[in-house]
Design a protein around this motif. Structure first.
Motif, PDB file in Angstrom:
ATOM      1  N   SER A 197       0.832  -1.205   0.000  1.00 21.41           N
ATOM      2  CA  SER A 197       0.000   0.000   0.000  1.00 21.41           C
ATOM      3  C   SER A 197       0.866   1.255   0.000  1.00 21.41           C
ATOM      4  N   ALA A 200       2.041   1.853  -3.452  1.00 19.57           N
ATOM      5  CA  ALA A 200       0.940   2.330  -4.288  1.00 19.57           C
ATOM      6  C   ALA A 200       0.667   3.812  -4.048  1.00 19.57           C
ATOM      7  N   PHE A 201       0.737   4.233  -2.790  1.00 22.37           N
ATOM      8  CA  PHE A 201       0.496   5.641  -2.476  1.00 22.37           C
ATOM      9  C   PHE A 201       1.622   6.523  -3.023  1.00 22.37           C
ATOM     10  N   GLY A 204       0.942   6.880  -6.638  1.00 25.52           N
ATOM     11  CA  GLY A 204      -0.186   7.771  -6.867  1.00 25.52           C
ATOM     12  C   GLY A 204       0.182   9.235  -6.687  1.00 25.52           C
ATOM     13  N   MET A 236      -6.036  10.396  -6.491  1.00 24.13           N
ATOM     14  CA  MET A 236      -5.439   9.108  -6.128  1.00 24.13           C
ATOM     15  C   MET A 236      -6.478   8.036  -5.829  1.00 24.13           C
ATOM     16  N   GLN A 239      -5.426   4.355  -6.436  1.00 22.21           N
ATOM     17  CA  GLN A 239      -4.413   3.878  -5.488  1.00 22.21           C
ATOM     18  C   GLN A 239      -4.990   3.749  -4.080  1.00 22.21           C
TER      19      GLN A 239
END
Length: 318
Positions: A197, A200-201, A204, A236, A239
């Protein structure tokens, strides 16, 4: 006629007559057949190894199946036993829901905050710090570090610190005392969750169009908190959704942390979760019908939680 139209002209059919969803799907498959041919191997594997096992697990949950005899239909007996007779499952359900309610949002927010702060660093420093945060999730068996920290003798790091500082007179059995076990598992799980995660952030945040901030400043956005809420987070959403699914799934599926730190089973089932209960009946007792019942209930809870999360994330930026 445009492909987006939802009406057809055919012999004997009036113009503007609505087409059913299946007809629209078939029409779309015919129009984009080359794309569907390329996706066919993935669809085949997905149905074979994901959809089919879920369906079979649901059907087996209504049977008595011990891997030796042919499944025997018992109806709702497994579900009745699960919720009305299995006290250990109720403990596991309570532990899991408490675990998800605490670690899920906490790790999700921490992943985003760290990603947001790290995103402003210079590229080389950002890459180095990102690796540090992501490393625990790809490491091997790192539980021995936490076993040393929470060791129940005076040589444990935490006990040694507390005793030298005068906060404790004797070692505390951290991983044998039911009041500490779940808390320790939560701490370790949050530490381990700063992985997928988080990446992914970071991705994004890197893909947010800088011109949006300039346009926002012209429209009245005056500080970074307003930028975050009205520009960054809405940009975002994919994401954020991916991160939410990952965090929810990892929180509900926690088992390895509990088994490595607190043992299996843990003292007074203090660290027992739905997945460890599933492992107990599926991998040790081989009561596959009952194990499938546990898996079906877990799947339903996870599905409902994901749908609720999707509705909440759609309100971001409103």
């Amino acid at each position: 006629m445009k492909s987006s139209d939802t009406s057809v002209v055919s012999s004997g059919s009036p113009v503007g007559k609505p087409i059913g969803k299946m007809a629209l799907l078939l029409h779309d498959i015919k129009r984009q057949k080359h794309s569907y041919i390329l996706l066919a191997p993935y669809y085949l594997l997905f149905c074979l190894f994901t959809v089919l096992p879920v369906v079979l697990s649901f059907l087996i949950s209504f049977t008595h199946f011990n891997m030796l005899e042919f499944p025997r239909w018992v109806g709702w007996q497994n579900y009745t036993r699960l919720f009305l007779e299995d006290d250990v499952f109720l403990i596991a359900l309570k532990n899991t829901l408490l675990f998800v309610a605490v670690t899920g949002p906490l790790s999700y927010i921490m992943c985003f905050i760290f990603a947001w702060l790290i995103n402003d660093l210079p590229p080389k420093l950002r890459a180095f710090v990102t690796l540090i945060f992501y490393a625990p999730s790809i490491s091997g068996n790192i539980y021995f570090i936490w076993l040393i920290i929470f060791s129940g003798d005076m040589y444990g790091y935490l006990n040694g610190f507390l005793m030298k500082a005068g906060f404790a007179d004797e070692p505390i059995l951290w991983l044998q005392d039911p009041q500490y076990i779940l808390i320790i598992i939560m701490i370790v799980q949050v530490w381990l969750s700063l992985g997928t995660s988080f990446l992914a952030f970071i991705a994004g945040l890197q893909n947010v169009d800088p011109s949006l901030y300039e346009a926002g400043a012209m429209d009245g956005i005056r500080n970074r908190w307003q930028e975050l809420w009205f520009i960054t987070l809405p940009s975002m959403r994919p994401q954020l959704m991916f991160g939410a699914v990952i965090q929810i799934t990892s929180s509900f599926a926690v088992a390895e942390v509990s088994m490595n730190l607190a043992g299996f089973p843990s003292v007074q089932y203090a660290g027992h979760t739905i997945v460890t209960h599933l492992i107990d009946y599926g991998s040790i007792r081989f009561e596959m019908g009952y194990a499938s019942t546990i898996a079906t209930v877990l799947f339903a809870i996870m599905l409902g939680t994901n749908l609720l999360t999707q509705k909440l994330l759609k309100k971001v930026g409103e």
